[in-house]
Design a protein around this motif. Structure first.
Motif, PDB file in Angstrom:
ATOM      1  N   LEU A   1       0.789  -1.229   0.000  1.00  0.00           N
ATOM      2  CA  LEU A   1       0.000   0.000   0.000  1.00  0.00           C
ATOM      3  C   LEU A   1       0.825   1.284   0.000  1.00  0.00           C
ATOM      4  O   LEU A   1       0.446   2.271  -0.617  1.00  0.00           O
ATOM      5  N   PHE A   2       1.952   1.260   0.712  1.00  0.00           N
ATOM      6  CA  PHE A   2       2.687   2.517   0.905  1.00  0.00           C
ATOM      7  C   PHE A   2       3.966   2.615   0.091  1.00  0.00           C
ATOM      8  O   PHE A   2       4.828   3.431   0.409  1.00  0.00           O
ATOM      9  N   SER A   3       4.104   1.785  -0.941  1.00  0.00           N
ATOM     10  CA  SER A   3       5.297   1.939  -1.778  1.00  0.00           C
ATOM     11  C   SER A   3       5.302   3.344  -2.367  1.00  0.00           C
ATOM     12  O   SER A   3       4.288   3.792  -2.903  1.00  0.00           O
ATOM     13  N   GLY A   4       6.440   3.991  -2.305  1.00  0.00           N
ATOM     14  CA  GLY A   4       6.526   5.366  -2.799  1.00  0.00           C
ATOM     15  C   GLY A   4       6.421   5.470  -4.307  1.00  0.00           C
ATOM     16  O   GLY A   4       6.190   6.543  -4.849  1.00  0.00           O
ATOM     17  N   ARG A   5       6.651   4.334  -4.973  1.00  0.00           N
ATOM     18  CA  ARG A   5       6.524   4.331  -6.423  1.00  0.00           C
ATOM     19  C   ARG A   5       5.410   3.377  -6.831  1.00  0.00           C
ATOM     20  O   ARG A   5       5.272   2.294  -6.245  1.00  0.00           O
TER      21      ARG A   5
ATOM     22  N   THR B   1       3.113  10.358   7.851  1.00  0.00           N
ATOM     23  CA  THR B   1       3.276  11.733   7.358  1.00  0.00           C
ATOM     24  C   THR B   1       2.143  12.083   6.388  1.00  0.00           C
ATOM     25  O   THR B   1       1.366  11.210   5.981  1.00  0.00           O
ATOM     26  N   GLU B   2       2.121  13.331   5.979  1.00  0.00           N
ATOM     27  CA  GLU B   2       1.124  13.766   4.984  1.00  0.00           C
ATOM     28  C   GLU B   2       1.310  12.994   3.682  1.00  0.00           C
ATOM     29  O   GLU B   2       0.351  12.636   3.013  1.00  0.00           O
ATOM     30  N   SER B   3       2.570  12.746   3.325  1.00  0.00           N
ATOM     31  CA  SER B   3       2.850  12.050   2.074  1.00  0.00           C
ATOM     32  C   SER B   3       2.369  10.594   2.116  1.00  0.00           C
ATOM     33  O   SER B   3       1.724  10.117   1.178  1.00  0.00           O
ATOM     34  N   THR B   4       2.684   9.887   3.195  1.00  0.00           N
ATOM     35  CA  THR B   4       2.263   8.483   3.262  1.00  0.00           C
ATOM     36  C   THR B   4       0.744   8.392   3.408  1.00  0.00           C
ATOM     37  O   THR B   4       0.119   7.464   2.878  1.00  0.00           O
ATOM     38  N   LEU B   5       0.157   9.371   4.087  1.00  0.00           N
ATOM     39  CA  LEU B   5      -1.306   9.392   4.198  1.00  0.00           C
ATOM     40  C   LEU B   5      -1.942   9.530   2.802  1.00  0.00           C
ATOM     41  O   LEU B   5      -2.877   8.810   2.447  1.00  0.00           O
ATOM     42  N   ALA B   6      -1.382  10.453   2.016  1.00  0.00           N
ATOM     43  CA  ALA B   6      -1.937  10.699   0.681  1.00  0.00           C
ATOM     44  C   ALA B   6      -1.747   9.475  -0.222  1.00  0.00           C
ATOM     45  O   ALA B   6      -2.656   9.094  -0.975  1.00  0.00           O
ATOM     46  N   ILE B   7      -0.586   8.836  -0.144  1.00  0.00           N
ATOM     47  CA  ILE B   7      -0.342   7.637  -0.962  1.00  0.00           C
ATOM     48  C   ILE B   7      -1.277   6.507  -0.541  1.00  0.00           C
ATOM     49  O   ILE B   7      -1.895   5.838  -1.377  1.00  0.00           O
ATOM     50  N   GLY B   8      -1.405   6.291   0.753  1.00  0.00           N
ATOM     51  CA  GLY B   8      -2.293   5.232   1.246  1.00  0.00           C
ATOM     52  C   GLY B   8      -3.732   5.455   0.803  1.00  0.00           C
ATOM     53  O   GLY B   8      -4.420   4.516   0.375  1.00  0.00           O
ATOM     54  N   ARG B   9      -4.189   6.704   0.858  1.00  0.00           N
ATOM     55  CA  ARG B   9      -5.563   7.012   0.431  1.00  0.00           C
ATOM     56  C   ARG B   9      -5.727   6.766  -1.066  1.00  0.00           C
ATOM     57  O   ARG B   9      -6.741   6.228  -1.512  1.00  0.00           O
ATOM     58  N   ASP B  10      -4.716   7.177  -1.838  1.00  0.00           N
ATOM     59  CA  ASP B  10      -4.753   6.966  -3.293  1.00  0.00           C
ATOM     60  C   ASP B  10      -4.874   5.462  -3.603  1.00  0.00           C
ATOM     61  O   ASP B  10      -5.684   5.048  -4.445  1.00  0.00           O
ATOM     62  N   ARG B  11      -4.089   4.633  -2.905  1.00  0.00           N
ATOM     63  CA  ARG B  11      -4.100   3.189  -3.171  1.00  0.00           C
ATOM     64  C   ARG B  11      -5.424   2.547  -2.743  1.00  0.00           C
ATOM     65  O   ARG B  11      -5.904   1.609  -3.388  1.00  0.00           O
ATOM     66  N   LEU B  12      -5.997   3.066  -1.666  1.00  0.00           N
ATOM     67  CA  LEU B  12      -7.278   2.508  -1.214  1.00  0.00           C
ATOM     68  C   LEU B  12      -8.403   2.830  -2.201  1.00  0.00           C
ATOM     69  O   LEU B  12      -9.293   2.006  -2.427  1.00  0.00           O
ATOM     70  N   VAL B  13      -8.366   4.036  -2.779  1.00  0.00           N
ATOM     71  CA  VAL B  13      -9.368   4.393  -3.796  1.00  0.00           C
ATOM     72  C   VAL B  13      -9.246   3.445  -4.992  1.00  0.00           C
ATOM     73  O   VAL B  13     -10.243   2.958  -5.536  1.00  0.00           O
ATOM     74  N   ARG B  14      -7.997   3.154  -5.391  1.00  0.00           N
ATOM     75  CA  ARG B  14      -7.788   2.218  -6.519  1.00  0.00           C
ATOM     76  C   ARG B  14      -8.267   0.819  -6.158  1.00  0.00           C
ATOM     77  O   ARG B  14      -8.850   0.100  -6.986  1.00  0.00           O
TER      78      ARG B  14
ATOM     79  N   SER C   1      -3.113   9.462 -12.749  1.00  0.00           N
ATOM     80  CA  SER C   1      -1.703   9.292 -12.369  1.00  0.00           C
ATOM     81  C   SER C   1      -1.614   8.909 -10.899  1.00  0.00           C
ATOM     82  O   SER C   1      -1.904   9.742 -10.027  1.00  0.00           O
ATOM     83  N   PRO C   2      -1.204   7.672 -10.618  1.00  0.00           N
ATOM     84  CA  PRO C   2      -1.061   7.281  -9.209  1.00  0.00           C
ATOM     85  C   PRO C   2      -0.056   8.180  -8.486  1.00  0.00           C
ATOM     86  O   PRO C   2       0.973   8.548  -9.054  1.00  0.00           O
ATOM     87  N   LEU C   3      -0.391   8.508  -7.272  1.00  0.00           N
ATOM     88  CA  LEU C   3       0.477   9.384  -6.480  1.00  0.00           C
ATOM     89  C   LEU C   3       1.808   8.687  -6.196  1.00  0.00           C
ATOM     90  O   LEU C   3       1.833   7.481  -5.898  1.00  0.00           O
ATOM     91  N   GLU C   4       2.904   9.435  -6.290  1.00  0.00           N
ATOM     92  CA  GLU C   4       4.216   8.864  -5.996  1.00  0.00           C
ATOM     93  C   GLU C   4       5.034   9.838  -5.148  1.00  0.00           C
ATOM     94  O   GLU C   4       4.779  11.038  -5.162  1.00  0.00           O
ATOM     95  N   ASP C   5       5.995   9.299  -4.433  1.00  0.00           N
ATOM     96  CA  ASP C   5       6.920  10.112  -3.645  1.00  0.00           C
ATOM     97  C   ASP C   5       8.311   9.508  -3.853  1.00  0.00           C
ATOM     98  O   ASP C   5       8.676   8.530  -3.191  1.00  0.00           O
ATOM     99  N   PRO C   6       9.083  10.080  -4.801  1.00  0.00           N
ATOM    100  CA  PRO C   6      10.389   9.492  -5.134  1.00  0.00           C
ATOM    101  C   PRO C   6      11.342   9.394  -3.940  1.00  0.00           C
ATOM    102  O   PRO C   6      12.083   8.414  -3.821  1.00  0.00           O
TER     103      PRO C   6
END
Lengths: 54, 378
Positions: free
Chosen positions: B71-75, B122-135, B312-317
């Motif tokens: 769920l929380f992979s940055g890429r 963090t805000e970033s991991t929260l946003a990525i997790g939410r993006d993945r859950l929507v998918r 575009s899936p959210l990413e955090d390099p």
């Protein structure tokens, strides 16, 4: 929940003749005796972790 | 009436199936939880297992439990998209009453390798997790949920885990799997009373409870200390059953209580018999709760409308680079001291990961977990 007799019988047969089990590898529970015997020759792999990864 | 169902984590494993067979024959198993992504080759599935899944699916009593979505992979990876495509396809074959995943990112180099490890909140991991859950919800079109993680590096993570889970599931109106053995691990590893931990979770959001056993591992870096690990290879401890009795009345939207055990811990007649006894004791607690339960409460855990995932899936390099670095450190360090040294010189030092605060015994445990699963099931 009630499970039909044919499913229970097939399950009983499969687990009776299979010594190797994994839901992740190709060493699956086999429905047929001959396939199960082939599996017996293989190394016992780690089972599927599901969420037992701690 | 919406009853709680006594359930089994049922995968295509001869030991699990052998242990569960008498319970199926006695019509005791009210639902099954299937880790649909643990089966690499769907075509290898025997017809009768497909029929078993179909029986529960048609009764609305089949739930899906993913392991490898990370769920929380940055890429965002092709493997994750493939995972979603497989789930979308399976959801047309079987009706999942809900689908869940684990908290964390997978340390492995590819799918079916590695273990889920924690991330900074963090805000970033929260946003990525939410993006993945929507998918995830877009693929399965049913309620989705997340399971609390057993492992934590620090007490701070333990204290914040429930609130962070709550934030993650909010956009999809999701739910929580409360794994009581995971809670027990945290209670024992960090010296916190289970009651105090329970109070940190939004219990009205719990739709499923997990029960399992585990093992104790002695710490080399903190002699005399043992770490409780969620290895799913032993009977359910009495303390976890006590926790179930306590929690079951505090979770008004609970639908499933699931007994999980690995096939590796169910090889002997004695182990299989213990598994059956554990299930029957769990079922006794569940049925007792069902008698006094308010059946009018029925939270759907569906969103008012299904969200359309962003193209575009959210990413955090930066997060991804840190995850790669951490995975390498955990999988290849030969000692806790070496891992500490490498972390201090890594991109995780003085960052949101707060590696400077990680308990040595828990870092040692993280090494053991990552190295146990780095080659997957080989």
């Amino acid at each position: 929940m009630k499970i039909s007799k044919p499913i229970l019988q097939a399950m009983a047969l499969a687990v009776a003749v299979t010594t190797v089990g994994s839901s992740c590898k190709d060493g699956l529970v086999k429905p047929k005796k001959e396939e199960a015997k082939k599996e017996q020759q293989r190394k016992l792999p780690d089972n599927c972790p599901a969420c037992g990864m701690g | 009436m919406i009853d709680i169902r006594s359930s089994i984590a049922c995968n295509l494993d001869s030991h699990i199936l052998r242990a569960a067979l008498p319970l199926f024959a006695d019509e005791k198993v009210g639902a099954i939880e299937w880790s649909f992504d643990a089966l690499i080759n769907q075509r290898s599935m025997p017809d009768w297992f497909g029929e078993l899944l179909r029986t529960y699916s048609e009764a609305g009593c089949l739930v899906g439990h993913g392991v490898f979505y990370s769920l929380f992979s940055g890429r965002w990876t092709g493997a994750q998209q493939q995972w979603l495509d497989q789930l979308r396809s399976l959801s047309r074959t079987y009706r999942f009453d809900h689908v869940t995943e684990h908290f964390g990112f997978m340390t492995g180099a590819d799918f079916h390798k590695g273990a889920p490890m924690s991330i900074p909140f963090t805000e970033s991991t929260l946003a990525i997790g939410r993006d993945r859950l929507v998918r995830l919800q877009d693929a399965c079109r049913c309620p989705v949920g997340l399971e609390n993680l057993a492992f934590a590096y620090t007490i701070d993570e333990v204290n914040r885990h429930g609130a962070f889970l709550s934030q993650l599931i909010e956009p999809v109106n999701g739910f929580i799997i409360l794994d009581l053995h995971n809670l027990y691990c945290q209670s024992r590893n960090f010296g916190v009373e289970p009651d105090a931990l329970l109070s940190l979770y939004p219990l009205y959001r719990v739709r499923e409870i997990h029960l399992s056993g585990g093992s104790w591992a002695p710490s080399a870096v903190e002699p005399g200390r043992t770490i409780r690990r969620d290895t799913h290879d032993d009977a359910v401890p009495a303390d976890v059953f006590r926790l179930l009795k306590q929690a079951i009345d505090l979770c008004p939207n609970l639908r499933y209580v699931v007994l999980e055990q690995l096939g590796a811990g169910l090889q002997t007649d004695g182990q299989q018999s213990q598994f059956q006894q554990d299930f029957l004791w769990m079922d006794h607690i569940v049925q007792t709760a069902n008698q006094i339960r308010n059946s009018l409460i029925n939270h759907s855990f569906l969103p008012r409308r299904f969200h359309v995932p962003d193209s575009s899936p959210l990413e955090d390099p930066l997060l991804y680079a840190q995850q790669l670095e951490l995975s390498d450190i955990l999988e290849t360090s030969v000692s806790c001291a070496q891992a500490q040294q490498r972390l201090a010189g890594s991109g995780l030092a003085r960052s949101n990961w707060a590696v400077e605060t990680w308990q040595p015994a828990m870092l040692e445990t993280a090494l053991a977990i990552a190295q146990k699963w780095k080659n997957g099931f080989d």
